[in-house]
Design an enzyme around this catalytic site. Structure first.
Site, PDB file in Angstrom:
ATOM      1  N   ASP A   1      -2.225  28.409  14.362  1.00 52.93           N
ATOM      2  CA  ASP A   1      -0.773  29.783  13.222  1.00 52.93           C
ATOM      3  C   ASP A   1      -1.266  29.208  11.420  1.00 52.93           C
ATOM      4  OD1 ASP A   1       1.587  31.496  13.108  1.00 52.93           O
ATOM      5  OD2 ASP A   1       2.155  29.942  12.208  1.00 52.93           O
TER       6      ASP A   1
ATOM      7  N   VAL B   1       0.787  24.301  14.205  1.00 52.00           N
ATOM      8  CA  VAL B   1       1.795  24.477  12.995  1.00 52.00           C
ATOM      9  C   VAL B   1       2.346  24.276  11.913  1.00 52.00           C
ATOM     10  CG1 VAL B   1       2.604  25.839  15.586  1.00 52.00           C
ATOM     11  CG2 VAL B   1       3.970  24.161  14.428  1.00 52.00           C
TER      12      VAL B   1
ATOM     13  N   HIS C   1      -0.058  32.496  10.492  1.00 53.93           N
ATOM     14  CA  HIS C   1       1.132  32.173  10.176  1.00 53.93           C
ATOM     15  C   HIS C   1       2.456  32.887  10.303  1.00 53.93           C
ATOM     16  CE1 HIS C   1       2.039  28.868   6.845  1.00 53.93           C
ATOM     17  NE2 HIS C   1       2.756  28.794   7.598  1.00 53.93           N
ATOM     18  N   VAL C   2       3.284  33.001  11.020  1.00 60.90           N
ATOM     19  CA  VAL C   2       4.102  33.679  11.655  1.00 60.90           C
ATOM     20  C   VAL C   2       4.497  32.900  13.092  1.00 60.90           C
ATOM     21  CG1 VAL C   2       3.281  36.001  11.313  1.00 60.90           C
ATOM     22  CG2 VAL C   2       3.022  34.469  13.510  1.00 60.90           C
ATOM     23  N   SER C   3       4.398  31.171  13.845  1.00 61.75           N
ATOM     24  CA  SER C   3       5.183  30.261  14.098  1.00 61.75           C
ATOM     25  C   SER C   3       6.987  30.246  14.211  1.00 61.75           C
ATOM     26  CB  SER C   3       4.674  29.114  14.088  1.00 61.75           C
ATOM     27  OG  SER C   3       4.685  27.976  13.117  1.00 61.75           O
TER      28      SER C   3
ATOM     29  N   GLU D   1      -6.050  31.218   4.344  1.00 62.90           N
ATOM     30  CA  GLU D   1      -5.222  31.912   4.184  1.00 62.90           C
ATOM     31  C   GLU D   1      -5.677  32.756   3.710  1.00 62.90           C
ATOM     32  OE1 GLU D   1      -1.118  30.821   5.597  1.00 62.90           O
ATOM     33  OE2 GLU D   1      -2.661  29.206   6.929  1.00 62.90           O
TER      34      GLU D   1
ATOM     35  N   ARG E   1       0.111  22.999   8.374  1.00 67.08           N
ATOM     36  CA  ARG E   1      -0.912  23.398   7.382  1.00 67.08           C
ATOM     37  C   ARG E   1      -2.037  23.537   7.814  1.00 67.08           C
ATOM     38  NH1 ARG E   1       3.258  25.345   6.466  1.00 67.08           N
ATOM     39  NH2 ARG E   1       4.002  25.538   4.112  1.00 67.08           N
TER      40      ARG E   1
END
Length: 346
Positions: free
Chosen positions: A282, A256, A306-308, A287, A258
């Site tokens: 995530d 979570v 990428h919403v954690s 991206e 990078r």
């Protein structure tokens, strides 16, 4: 006559939950100290990744007279256009793209929102681990196929496990790592942390911490590996093929932090070889994750975009409380919280 001190607020994100709500702007206006003016930017900005990559014309027009800036990231072009800027606060936790020669030579104080996202991110980590530890991936696949089969849940080395039986290794023992450790420790798991300066002590939730130089000695005991460290020169590529191979059979990997901390190709190879139970990801090297990437259809990979850290109900309360405290400290001439060390990279 003393000139008015200006704060530019540039938080109209294109992501709905990351855009400063109307009540938040009113709260900032109501709390504006005497002698200050608040300039709110209506133009859209980008909150993805570490924050803004392109600065709006409206922001550029307002920043020249600003003493303080509250936005997503700190682009070099903005620093160059702001000769009076003395303090900038990023609503993002990551700062990698903001560490530029312009920032290094500016002398301004740069703070970030590390810790604001920790609780939501730790919830995501726990969900990702239990997804694989309790065989929910099997359940999803079987439900879609209309299959009733207990064998995958009971067959070693990927049989289901209780959270309390897991040995969790968290790379990054800051705010996010500590929130992760708190959850797993509360459920009976044992947590080891990896931090750059272990001499700072063992944070709550961890049984012990070790330095980065000791990472390879603790990987063989990690049923779960959680990457929760900022992206720096030290952490970039920290989990390569050699280190992934040190994980025990059936380990679960969660990232979570990078994407650049983890070698995607090496992770795929370890999954395909049947060495790893699964990976909850995530963040990614590229991206959005490209169409056709093997992660999309992999049976033992859980992908989230990428919403954690997303938490619509609680995010802005935490983010504004941190900024308001720092604004008060700035006005009073006190030390700020979450000051970024541009040399260390966080």
């Amino acid at each position: 006559m003393t000139s008015v001190r200006r704060l530019v607020v540039d938080l109209n994100s294109t992501a709905p939950t990351m855009a400063l709500p109307a009540w938040g702007l009113e709260r900032l206006r109501a709390g504006t100290p005497e002698g200050w003016e608040l300039v709110s930017i209506a133009s859209a900005t980008d909150s993805s990744g570490d924050g803004t990559n392109a600065v709006s014309a409206e922001t550029m027009a307002a920043i020249g007279e600003a003493e303080a800036y509250f936005g997503y990231g700190l682009p070099a072009s903005l620093v160059a256009a702001a000769p009076r800027l003395r303090w900038a606060h990023s609503a993002s936790a990551g700062v990698g793209s903001s560490i530029t020669p312009a920032l290094l030579s500016s002398g301004l104080v740069f703070t970030n929102s590390a810790g604001v996202y920790a609780e939501a991110m730790a919830d995501t980590v726990l969900a990702g681990v239990t997804y694989f530890a309790r065989g929910l991936d099997h359940a999803v696949h079987q439900q879609m196929a209309g299959v009733w089969d207990k064998r995958p849940f009971q067959t070693p080395p990927f049989a289901v496990r209780e959270v309390a039986d897991l040995r969790v290794l968290v790379v990054g023992a800051g705010g996010i790592g500590q929130a992760v450790a708190a959850r797993f420790t509360a459920l009976g798991a044992e947590c080891t942390g990896v931090r750059r300066r272990p001499a700072l002590g063992v944070p709550a939730g961890f049984a012990r911490v070790v330095g980065v130089e000791s990472l390879e000695s603790v990987l063989p005991d990690a049923d779960v590996l959680v990457l929760a460290a900022p992206l720096t020169a030290i952490s970039r590529g920290v989990m390569d093929a050699r280190r992934l191979a040190l994980l025990p059979l059936g380990a679960i990997v969660v990232n979570v932090a990078r994407g650049a901390l983890l070698d995607d190709g090496a992770l795929l190879a370890a999954l395909d070889a049947g060495r790893l139970r699964g990976a909850a990801l995530d963040v990614f090297a590229e991206e959005p994750l490209p169409a056709g990437h093997p992660f999309w259809g992999h049976p033992r990979v859980l992908v989230t975009p990428h919403v954690s850290g997303v938490s619509p109900a609680r995010h802005w309360e935490r983010a504004l409380a941190l900024f308001e405290d720092n604004w008060r400290r700035w006005v009073a001439g006190e030390s700020l919280r979450n000051v970024v060390d541009p040399v260390a990279g966080y």
